[in-house]
Design a protein around this motif. Structure first.
Motif, PDB file in Angstrom:
ATOM      1  N   ARG A 193      25.042  12.738  75.013  1.00 36.37           N
ATOM      2  CA  ARG A 193      23.737  13.792  74.667  1.00 36.37           C
ATOM      3  C   ARG A 193      22.849  12.759  74.265  1.00 36.37           C
ATOM      4  N   TYR A 197      19.212  12.876  76.037  1.00 36.11           N
ATOM      5  CA  TYR A 197      18.140  12.868  75.131  1.00 36.11           C
ATOM      6  C   TYR A 197      16.410  11.758  75.551  1.00 36.11           C
ATOM      7  N   ARG A 250      14.945  20.855  78.061  1.00 37.26           N
ATOM      8  CA  ARG A 250      16.541  21.240  77.277  1.00 37.26           C
ATOM      9  C   ARG A 250      16.605  19.621  77.902  1.00 37.26           C
ATOM     10  N   MET A 251      16.842  19.116  77.863  1.00 36.99           N
ATOM     11  CA  MET A 251      17.316  17.655  77.624  1.00 36.99           C
ATOM     12  C   MET A 251      17.577  17.014  76.414  1.00 36.99           C
ATOM     13  N   ARG A 259      21.693  21.039  74.870  1.00 37.12           N
ATOM     14  CA  ARG A 259      21.423  19.756  75.957  1.00 37.12           C
ATOM     15  C   ARG A 259      23.068  20.579  76.753  1.00 37.12           C
TER      16      ARG A 259
END
Length: 316
Positions: A193, A197, A250-251, A259
């Motif tokens: 994750r 991002y 959301r990322m 995420r």
């Protein structure tokens, strides 16, 4: 007569592709086979630096077993003329950052293919338990038909599990300020994750032509990743659909739990989501035919890119 310095082992240097602070990338020809490759060669002033040499060896050790068409092939590590170098497959020297200097329109017409292939490369790397940790537009090469490959594994790390995750302790953060996840900045345990991002930041930049956050100082820029509200790409490009903008936001969630869990989850959702309200047209002049400010090898030298684009290492 060809000078010895124009050769590195059997490889004859043909053309400078890119020059950074510690290394140069050359197109080279193997005199035995006449095959063309890319050589990433440490500059003379870096060749004696143990840290730089170790990082180049590390990049080789990460990349040599990554066998995916979405990732640049690293074929060998050698030393010649007292300078270590990597032998890589020769692919388009244009990276996404360079293309975006012409604005997001330069890639918009094939953005779906670029994003999907970039995501597939990152997903494959994660399946091998590697984290890239320096995802940015500079580290994706793209061809004129949208074929995309992930490069540069200098600071990549194995995903921490079990005891290594439990007892993780670090005071040093490494990455590129414009794309670093909050947990990376805080020297916390990173996982897939963290790269998601950074990839969200890249998608934002590909849509708008600018990174999601800027700052007047290095610490200001990092603090924006930690606490500023998440921007929407629609603010700078009203042709982006709300659905795709929501994925990007959301990322880039501050909390990794908010995420997508994996690049596979992202890819599944992305493949059913429209990027643009209206399909972009292909530019009359391709960015691959007309790069502003780049006329020859000397113009490929990387200028000071400011505080956003340099890989940094600092104490937390």
């Amino acid at each position: 007569m060809t000078k010895t310095r124009d050769f590195f082992g059997p490889y004859r240097l043909a053309r400078l592709i890119r020059s950074g602070s510690t290394a140069e990338v050359w197109e080279a020809i193997d005199e035995n086979t006449n095959e063309r490759y890319a050589l990433k060669i440490l500059k003379r002033q870096s060749a004696g630096d143990r840290t730089e040499v170790a990082m180049l060896k590390h990049e080789y050790n990460v990349g040599k077993d990554l066998a995916s068409p979405r990732i640049i092939k690293i074929l060998d590590y050698q030393v010649a003329n007292d300078r270590p170098f990597l032998v890589l497959e020769l692919f388009s020297e244009l990276n996404i950052k360079q293309a975006l200097r012409r604005g997001p329109e330069s890639l918009a017409f094939m953005l779906r293919k670029i994003i999907e292939q970039a995501g597939e490369g990152l997903y494959y790397m994660h399946t091998k338990n590697w984290l890239h940790l320096d995802i940015k537009p500079d580290n994706f090469l793209v061809s004129r038909d949208g074929e995309t490959k992930l490069i540069d594994f200098t600071i990549s790390e194995k995903k921490k599990t079990g005891l290594s995750k439990l007892f993780h302790k670090s005071k040093t953060a490494r990455g590129t300020r414009s794309y670093m996840a909050p947990e990376q900045i805080r020297c916390k345990v990173c996982d897939e994750r963290t790269d998601i991002y950074a990839f969200g930041c890249v998608l934002y930049e590909m849509c708008t032509g600018k990174p999601p956050y800027t700052g007047d100082t290095p610490n200001d820029l990092l603090s924006r990743h930690l606490s500023s509200s998440i921007p929407s790409p629609i603010v700078h490009n009203d042709n982006i659909t709300p659905e795709f903008a929501a994925i990007v936001k959301r990322m880039m969630a501050k909390n990794p739990a908010d995420r997508p869990d994996s690049m596979w989850d992202f890819l599944k959702e992305f493949r059913t989501t429209e990027i643009h309200r209206k399909r972009p047209r292909k530019p009359k002049i391709s960015v691959f035919d007309s790069m502003p400010g780049i006329k020859g090898a000397d113009d490929m030298l990387r200028k000071d890119a400011g505080l956003e684009n340099d890989v940094i290492e600092y104490e937390d």
